[in-house]
Design a protein around this motif. Structure first.
Motif, short mmCIF file in Angstrom:
data_model
loop_
_atom_site.label_atom_id
_atom_site.label_comp_id
_atom_site.label_asym_id
_atom_site.label_seq_id
_atom_site.Cartn_x
_atom_site.Cartn_y
_atom_site.Cartn_z
N GLN B 85 0.82 -1.21 0.00
CA GLN B 85 0.00 0.00 0.00
C GLN B 85 0.86 1.26 0.00
O GLN B 85 0.56 2.22 -0.70
CB GLN B 85 -0.92 -0.02 1.23
N PHE B 86 1.94 1.24 0.77
CA PHE B 86 2.80 2.43 0.80
C PHE B 86 4.14 2.13 0.13
O PHE B 86 5.19 2.60 0.55
CB PHE B 86 2.98 2.91 2.24
N ALA B 87 4.08 1.30 -0.89
CA ALA B 87 5.22 0.95 -1.75
C ALA B 87 6.29 0.10 -1.07
O ALA B 87 6.76 -0.87 -1.63
CB ALA B 87 5.85 2.18 -2.40
N ALA B 88 6.65 0.46 0.18
CA ALA B 88 7.66 -0.31 0.92
C ALA B 88 8.94 -0.52 0.11
O ALA B 88 9.49 -1.62 0.06
CB ALA B 88 7.09 -1.66 1.39
N LEU B 89 9.41 0.54 -0.53
CA LEU B 89 10.69 0.43 -1.25
C LEU B 89 11.83 0.41 -0.25
O LEU B 89 11.73 0.98 0.84
CB LEU B 89 10.86 1.63 -2.19
N PHE B 90 12.93 -0.24 -0.62
CA PHE B 90 14.11 -0.25 0.25
C PHE B 90 14.78 1.10 0.09
O PHE B 90 15.29 1.43 -0.97
CB PHE B 90 15.04 -1.39 -0.15
N ASP B 91 14.76 1.89 1.16
CA ASP B 91 15.11 3.30 0.97
C ASP B 91 16.61 3.55 0.86
O ASP B 91 17.03 4.65 0.53
CB ASP B 91 14.46 4.20 2.02
N SER B 92 17.42 2.52 1.13
CA SER B 92 18.85 2.72 0.94
C SER B 92 19.28 2.31 -0.47
O SER B 92 20.45 2.39 -0.81
CB SER B 92 19.63 1.93 1.97
N MET B 93 18.33 1.84 -1.27
CA MET B 93 18.68 1.37 -2.62
C MET B 93 18.02 2.24 -3.69
O MET B 93 16.95 2.78 -3.47
CB MET B 93 18.16 -0.05 -2.83
N THR B 94 18.67 2.31 -4.83
CA THR B 94 18.08 3.06 -5.94
C THR B 94 16.89 2.29 -6.50
O THR B 94 16.67 1.12 -6.15
CB THR B 94 19.09 3.26 -7.08
N VAL B 95 16.16 2.96 -7.39
CA VAL B 95 15.01 2.35 -8.05
C VAL B 95 15.42 1.04 -8.72
O VAL B 95 14.80 -0.01 -8.52
CB VAL B 95 14.43 3.33 -9.08
#
Ligand SMILES: Nc1ncnc2c1ncn2[C@@H]1O[C@H](COP(=O)(O)OP(=O)(O)OP(=O)(O)O)[C@@H](O)[C@H]1O
Ligand SMILES: [Mg+2]
Lengths: 253, 253
Positions: B85-95
């Motif tokens: 729901q809130f994407a949960a991207l790994f924030d230390s990694m690039t797209v």
């Protein structure tokens, strides 16, 4: 049992069974070598190398104080070359490992708990698992291993610097020659002093990183939860260091 | 096929799901609609065992998810993509690294990985953002990266948690098209949303979640013709109590 629920002792499961199952999980995570090896070097640099400055800072001042303190205690009672013995023994066996460990509990324990806590509350840990990674292999093992390996390295640095600063203090501020200082240092030196300190610090690294990981992964809620986990990781890490310190003194001395 | 059978889930004293049963047939998009806090995200998490039900079971392709061991669970998660729901991207990694992670785990070679990353970024119209960090993206862009991360793995099932909330109408329509196109490629979709426009255009079947169980299941047309007041109220977006008068504004002076 899901990993997410695994941090609590589930009802109906005895403590021994719980410990057994957790050990089994740890074993499995460790055996997943392909997952954690690429991450180990990164963590070793982050947790270890980056901690060297703070360790050096502490060691320099510990050496100075020990040197002055021992001269104050020994003056008129014991030959002054004992200053070298006291500085060497205490830095190698006790103050080097424990003070470095405490400083790193603050630095390493807090940063692990905050990082994993943030990942937990923003569902990044869940996301990792939906990509078929295991949280223990991917997050916990590299951090715990890196800390176990790097704490002794940082401590070794600190010991060398601490003894060095004690020596410089002794020859500059006290009426002591290098020969006298070294005489004291050598006379009571045993190889055991060094490895005793290093084994201790490895166990401190293990405990600090494990507390950081466990508190981090158990984080609930938002920013406040992350704050709580971070604080409790540091407190638990320091407590673990003191308990382990006593334990090793009982077992190994 | 995914079968949810009589799922019950409580958190503390609040019981969220009370006997939820639903079948998600292959090759179709099933949409779960329902008010905020009704347990839609919880339902999706139960499917890939990010949470465990208190009672009831989830079966994917006939296999009980609750009985799976570690390896079977990893295989399952490889076949079920999850858009958070809130994407949960790994924030230390690039797209690009975010998308790569799952592909690396599957053991694809470097050129295949690069191809898949590019392909999936093209689908969500984010080519050129490979090297950006999640913090540099808008909420809608993050969500699209989350979708790209899931579709890059070419799973058999994709669980979308509110894929269009927070997107502008045009991008939302693009996402709807994407979900329909993925379905036409044979991927089974389970979409959670309260965006009714999206629900009607994407959903082959709609299921209304109300007070812990499925209130009604049917095609878009069947739902629109429903006589159930709860369903009607939700799809028409009427507030529960009619506000008769706007609050009186006091004039200054
Ligand atoms: N891990 C958790 N611990 C405690 N309570 C939870 C947890 N996850 C969800 N809940 C509770 O379960 C209820 C349903 O949550 P859920 O996220 O499934 O709602 P939702 O239907 O997805 O709502 P929305 O449309 O707003 O996303 C909420 O009241 C929430 O507080
Ligand atoms: Mg939700």
């Amino acid at each position: 049992m899901t990993p997410s629920a695994a941090s609590r002792v589930p009802p109906g499961e005895g403590f021994i069974a719980h410990v057994g199952r957790r050990s089994l999980e740890a074993g499995r995570a460790l055996s997943d070598v392909g997952t954690w090896t690429p991450l180990l070097a990164i963590q070793m640099r982050r947790l270890g190398v980056d901690s060297v400055p703070i360790a050096i800072f502490i060691a320099v001042f510990t050496g100075i104080v020990l040197s002055l303190l021992s001269s104050y205690i020994f003056t008129g009672a014991v030959p002054m070359y004992f200053v070298g013995a006291l500085v060497g023994k205490t830095v190698m066996m006790e103050l080097g490992p424990v003070l470095t460990g405490m400083a790193l509990a603050g630095r390493v324990g807090a940063s692990i708990a905050a990082e994993l806590g943030t990942m937990k509350v923003s569902e990044q840990v869940d996301a990792l698992e939906t990509l078929a990674y295991d949280r223990y292999s991917y997050l916990v093992v590299p951090r715990v291993l890196a800390a176990t390996l790097m704490f002794p390295v940082v401590t070794a640095f600190a010991v060398a610097i601490g003894v060095g600063s004690g020596w410089i203090t002794a020859i500059n501020l006290l009426d002591l020659s290098t020969a006298e200082f070294l005489k004291g240092l050598k006379q009571f030196y045993q190889f055991k002093d060094v490895w005793f300190g290093l084994v201790k610090s490895a166990s401190f690294g293990f405990a600090v990183a494990l507390m950081g990981c466990m508190r981090g992964l158990a984080t609930e809620g938002g920013a406040q939860g992350v704050g709580q986990s971070t604080t409790s990781a540091v407190v638990l890490g320091c407590e673990a260091i003191l308990v382990l310190d006593a334990f090793w003194a009982l077992v190994l001395l | 096929m995914i079968v949810l059978d009589n799922l019950t889930k409580s958190f503390g004293s609040s019981s969220i799901l009370k006997g939820l049963s639903l079948e998600v047939p292959d090759g179709q998009n099933t949409v779960i609609i329902g008010p905020s806090g009704s347990g839609k995200s919880v339902t999706l998490k139960l499917i890939v065992r990010l949470l465990e039900p208190d009672a009831g079971c989830v079966k994917v392709d006939g296999h009980d998810v609750g009985e799976m061991d570690r390896d079977e669970l990893a295989t399952l998660r490889g076949r079920v993509g999850y858009v958070f729901q809130f994407a949960a991207l790994f924030d230390s990694m690039t797209v690009a690294q975010n998308i790569r992670l799952g592909l690396v785990r599957r053991g694809y070679d470097e050129s295949a990985i690069r191809e898949r990353v590019e392909e999936s970024l093209e689908v969500v119209e984010l080519l050129g953002s490979e090297d950006k960090l999640p913090a540099e993206l808008s909420g809608g862009m993050r969500k699209r990266v989350g979708i790209a991360r899931a579709i890059a793995l070419k799973p058999r099932y994709i669980l979308y948690d509110e894929p269009t909330t927070g997107l502008d109408p045009v991008t939302a329509a693009v996402m709807d098209q994407l979900m329909m196109r993925t379905r036409d490629l044979g991927v089974t979709g389970l979409v959670v949303t309260h965006d009714m426009r999206s629900a009607f255009s994407v959903g082959d079947r709609l299921a209304m979640l109300h007070e812990g169980s499925i209130r009604q299941v049917g095609s878009a047309r069947e739902m629109q013709a429903s006589h159930d007041p709860v369903v009607r109220q939700f799809i028409e977006g009427r507030p529960e109590r009619v506000v008769l008068e706007p609050p009186v504004r006091r004039s200054a002076g």
